[in-house]
Design an enzyme around this catalytic site. Sequence first.
Site, PDB file in Angstrom:
ATOM      1  N   PHE A 153       3.495   9.526   0.352  1.00 21.04           N
ATOM      2  CA  PHE A 153       3.032   8.364  -0.416  1.00 21.04           C
ATOM      3  C   PHE A 153       4.197   7.766  -1.228  1.00 21.04           C
ATOM      4  O   PHE A 153       4.930   8.501  -1.891  1.00 21.04           O
ATOM      5  CB  PHE A 153       1.927   8.854  -1.353  1.00 21.04           C
ATOM      6  CG  PHE A 153       1.066   7.780  -1.928  1.00 21.04           C
ATOM      7  CD1 PHE A 153      -0.020   7.289  -1.221  1.00 21.04           C
ATOM      8  CD2 PHE A 153       1.330   7.260  -3.186  1.00 21.04           C
ATOM      9  CE1 PHE A 153      -0.833   6.306  -1.764  1.00 21.04           C
ATOM     10  CE2 PHE A 153       0.528   6.270  -3.734  1.00 21.04           C
ATOM     11  CZ  PHE A 153      -0.556   5.792  -3.022  1.00 21.04           C
ATOM     12  N   ASP A 175       1.248  17.888  -3.761  1.00 15.49           N
ATOM     13  CA  ASP A 175       0.409  16.795  -4.231  1.00 15.49           C
ATOM     14  C   ASP A 175      -0.955  16.956  -3.558  1.00 15.49           C
ATOM     15  O   ASP A 175      -1.059  16.824  -2.333  1.00 15.49           O
ATOM     16  CB  ASP A 175       1.062  15.460  -3.853  1.00 15.49           C
ATOM     17  CG  ASP A 175       0.235  14.261  -4.277  1.00 15.49           C
ATOM     18  OD1 ASP A 175      -0.999  14.418  -4.487  1.00 15.49           O
ATOM     19  OD2 ASP A 175       0.798  13.155  -4.384  1.00 15.49           O
ATOM     20  N   TYR A 208      -9.777  10.808  -9.309  1.00 13.24           N
ATOM     21  CA  TYR A 208     -10.646   9.654  -9.014  1.00 13.24           C
ATOM     22  C   TYR A 208     -10.977   9.509  -7.536  1.00 13.24           C
ATOM     23  O   TYR A 208     -11.716   8.623  -7.164  1.00 13.24           O
ATOM     24  CB  TYR A 208     -10.011   8.355  -9.545  1.00 13.24           C
ATOM     25  CG  TYR A 208      -8.559   8.131  -9.145  1.00 13.24           C
ATOM     26  CD1 TYR A 208      -8.216   7.723  -7.867  1.00 13.24           C
ATOM     27  CD2 TYR A 208      -7.531   8.326 -10.077  1.00 13.24           C
ATOM     28  CE1 TYR A 208      -6.897   7.516  -7.512  1.00 13.24           C
ATOM     29  CE2 TYR A 208      -6.204   8.129  -9.725  1.00 13.24           C
ATOM     30  CZ  TYR A 208      -5.895   7.731  -8.437  1.00 13.24           C
ATOM     31  OH  TYR A 208      -4.581   7.545  -8.083  1.00 13.24           O
ATOM     32  N   LYS A 209     -10.418  10.381  -6.695  1.00 16.19           N
ATOM     33  CA  LYS A 209     -10.734  10.304  -5.256  1.00 16.19           C
ATOM     34  C   LYS A 209     -11.974  11.162  -4.991  1.00 16.19           C
ATOM     35  O   LYS A 209     -13.057  10.794  -5.412  1.00 16.19           O
ATOM     36  CB  LYS A 209      -9.503  10.689  -4.446  1.00 16.19           C
ATOM     37  CG  LYS A 209      -8.414   9.605  -4.577  1.00 16.19           C
ATOM     38  CD  LYS A 209      -7.083   9.934  -3.962  1.00 16.19           C
ATOM     39  CE  LYS A 209      -6.135   8.739  -4.150  1.00 16.19           C
ATOM     40  NZ  LYS A 209      -4.732   9.062  -3.919  1.00 16.19           N
ATOM     41  N   ARG A 219      -8.925   4.432   7.699  1.00 12.64           N
ATOM     42  CA  ARG A 219      -9.407   5.757   7.314  1.00 12.64           C
ATOM     43  C   ARG A 219     -10.906   5.668   7.022  1.00 12.64           C
ATOM     44  O   ARG A 219     -11.369   4.712   6.398  1.00 12.64           O
ATOM     45  CB  ARG A 219      -8.680   6.245   6.048  1.00 12.64           C
ATOM     46  CG  ARG A 219      -7.190   6.333   6.182  1.00 12.64           C
ATOM     47  CD  ARG A 219      -6.537   6.940   4.950  1.00 12.64           C
ATOM     48  NE  ARG A 219      -6.890   6.250   3.716  1.00 12.64           N
ATOM     49  CZ  ARG A 219      -6.351   6.525   2.529  1.00 12.64           C
ATOM     50  NH1 ARG A 219      -5.457   7.485   2.403  1.00 12.64           N
ATOM     51  NH2 ARG A 219      -6.704   5.847   1.452  1.00 12.64           N
TER      52      ARG A 219
HETATM   53  C1  PLP Z   1      -3.689   8.291  -4.623  1.00 11.35           C
HETATM   54  C2  PLP Z   1      -2.336   8.865  -4.517  1.00 11.35           C
HETATM   55  C3  PLP Z   1      -1.374   8.684  -5.525  1.00 11.35           C
HETATM   56  C4  PLP Z   1      -1.644   7.829  -6.725  1.00 11.35           C
HETATM   57  O1  PLP Z   1      -0.871   8.189  -7.817  1.00 11.35           O
HETATM   58  P1  PLP Z   1      -1.289   7.774  -9.304  1.00 11.35           P
HETATM   59  O2  PLP Z   1      -0.139   8.118 -10.130  1.00 11.35           O
HETATM   60  O3  PLP Z   1      -2.534   8.549  -9.628  1.00 11.35           O
HETATM   61  O4  PLP Z   1      -1.560   6.305  -9.277  1.00 11.35           O
HETATM   62  C5  PLP Z   1      -0.147   9.322  -5.388  1.00 11.35           C
HETATM   63  N1  PLP Z   1       0.126  10.093  -4.319  1.00 11.35           N
HETATM   64  C6  PLP Z   1      -0.784  10.278  -3.324  1.00 11.35           C
HETATM   65  C7  PLP Z   1      -0.440  11.139  -2.162  1.00 11.35           C
HETATM   66  C8  PLP Z   1      -2.014   9.656  -3.383  1.00 11.35           C
HETATM   67  O5  PLP Z   1      -2.886   9.810  -2.390  1.00 11.35           O
END
Ligand code: PLP
Length: 423
Positions: A127, A208, A233-234, A383
């Site tokens: 990400f 992560d 939040y997911k 997805r």
């Molecule tokens: C959703 C997501 C994020 C989001 O990061 P925030 O700092 O919470 O905005 C980061 N990395 C991954 C792999 C994600 O899926």
Amino acid sequence: MDTTKDYAQQLDNQDPLRSFRDEFYIKEGQYYMDGNSLGLLSKKAEAAVMNTIEDWKQLGIDGWTSGDHPWFYLSEKLGAQSAPLIGCKEHEVIVTGSITTNLHQMLSTFYKPEGTRTKILADELTFPSDIYALQSQLELKGYAASDHLVKVKSRDGLTLVEEDIIAAMTEDIAVILLPSVLYRSGQLLDMKRLTAEAHKQGILIGFDLAHSIGAIPHELHDWDVDFAVWCNYKYLNSGPGGVGGLFVHERHLGIQPGLMGWFGSQKEKQFDMEHTFTSANSAGAFQIGTPHILSLAPLLGSLEIFEEAGIKNIREKSLQLTNYMLELISVELNDYGFTRCNPLEEERRGGHVSLQHEEAARICKALKSDGVVPDFRSPNIMRLAPVALYTSFVDVWETVQILKQIMKDELYKQYDPNRNIVA
Ligand SMILES: *Cc1c(COP(=O)(O)O)cnc(C)c1O
């Protein structure tokens, strides 16, 4: 396989978790397949927010130390409640920050370049925000990300091969950051094995958990993982921008946080207002400023649901849902040019189904206007996340039927092919 709606209904009737659906606000006529991006609101989470507002109304400043959930201890309390989902001890976890800020905290604590061991290992499918954090941490230490951020290559552009990651664990690597589940393809990595291999090479490793927390059980303590970060939040349904979490293995507790702030102090010392930082002897040490109480509150309600349902049961149903969806897709959508991206083996698969299609952007728009909420990832990935706590087998059946209709009648062609959207 039985592709009838009756069969889907039968699966719902046999589902031991089916009553949890009533805990959530589900829009009539909508098939929400985006719970891996933003989970739905539960009545318990809503009540927890309202109670917190009420505490503020009634208690003012005293809410920090009184009421049902004194705010001063709320992050620690929620951390302890999260421990069963992480597979760790209560003092190894804290609810704080966001994935990206927590990554900054973890890297500024654990990335200690020494001698020739100066590089960070990640992967090329990670990400972007995680990569940005790694880049800036390297640059803060005076290294160029261009040669100090090593990214394991993917052979197929969708998944990673554990052997390739292990081969990249060379003696110039100081820290590794990997996803538990890859956000596009939904591949689940073997965290236990990767941790053991990293430690054999004397490298620290963190994960992560964005796409596994709340969907998959973890055993971070026993696997000996050094640190982890996630958002709530997911799959954990704590609301937009809900506060995230981090784990630090107990053998590291007591280490000075890279980024110190007063909420990382020992609770008893915090209000002594000394200029010498006395670090908490728990993961709480990695907090920085005042906790975001109103964004923590929904998690209080949400975690109760996870406690009642049990993460093992959730994983079992999640696998049934995704197996069912994948089977339906392979029967009903065989002719329409979709490529399955997620691995088929259960031990290599997260909670979502990932499909590649050159028209994915337009297909997602068509789905949305027909009541299915998918998730589009540029340039060509769709997805679909059936969520164990609130998605029914009939929802999955309806989703695949709607998708089939869109493909059969080429309904997606009426939509703008612009990919610059979050579907
Ligand atoms: C959703 C997501 C994020 C989001 O990061 P925030 O700092 O919470 O905005 C980061 N990395 C991954 C792999 C994600 O899926």
